[in-house]
Write a protein that holds these residues in place. Structure first.
Motif: not given
Length: 219
Positions: A169, A135, A166, A104, A153
């Motif tokens: 995050l 995922w 992403a 990720a 991802v």
């Protein structure tokens, strides 16, 4: 090349209704290109989506961006109304949780790079588990000797954790403040001291939600 339609596009409020109907009926997020293909000639899918997002802002259901697509989702502050006290019995090992986090934050990343960051070899089963969960998926091959595949991802991962991209995050400081980074010794690369995936699998397992502090699953 098809000739342009002689009919004018429908009014914007009608285009908005059309897009609303398609998004409501779709089980998966729809990209602007998907919407544009189904709208009448001359319709503006981007403007219709923008109008819908404004209309649903602050409502119990909001129009959310998920990767390259859009979907209706429950407002984040009302998610507790759809939760159940029954915890998901599927568990991720520490190896899978760490591997998912590395993908990720570092995507696109090769298996060798994952192993370098973790400081331990990564079993094929760990990556297979994340792919089966939908995922993680295989990305483009690197233009380097051997042309290794990369891992990234999926939109399903972003959707599960309520992220648009992403880039949303949490940062390292936020993870530490939330107590989601443990205090195990680190190497110069920032990876844990060498161990094996088997050692991790014998330890405490982590549920998928543990990666970002979720404790309950939505219905």
């Amino acid at each position: 090349m098809s000739e342009p339609s002689s009919f004018p596009p429908p009014p914007l409020d009608q285009q908005e209704r059309m897009v609303e109907a398609m998004l409501f009926a779709s089980a998966q997020p729809l990209a602007l290109s998907d919407l544009a293909e189904r709208l009448p000639h001359g319709a503006d899918a981007a403007e219709a989506v923008a109008r819908l997002r404004r209309r649903y802002a602050g409502r119990g259901v909001e129009l959310t961006r998920v990767g390259d697509g859009f979907a209706f989702r429950t407002a984040p502050d009302l998610g507790f109304l759809m939760q159940t006290e029954t915890l998901d019995t599927r568990r991720l090992s520490r190896a899978a949780t760490e591997t998912l986090a590395i993908i990720a934050y570092h995507q696109p990343v090769t298996r060798a790079e994952i192993e370098e960051i973790r400081g331990v070899s990564t079993s094929r089963g760990t990556l297979d588990q994340l792919i089966e969960l939908e995922w993680v998926r295989i990305g483009r091959r690197r233009m380097t000797p051997g042309r290794p595949v990369t891992f990234i991802v999926t939109d399903a991962f972003l959707d599960h954790f309520g992220l648009e991209t992403a880039r949303d995050l949490p940062g390292l400081a936020e993870l530490r403040a939330a107590g989601l980074l443990d205090g195990r010794p680190q190497t110069d690369l920032g990876a844990p001291l060498a161990r094996t995936d088997e050692d991790d699998d014998m330890g405490d397992s982590a549920r998928p939600g543990d990666l970002f502090g979720e404790e309950e699953d939505e219905i």
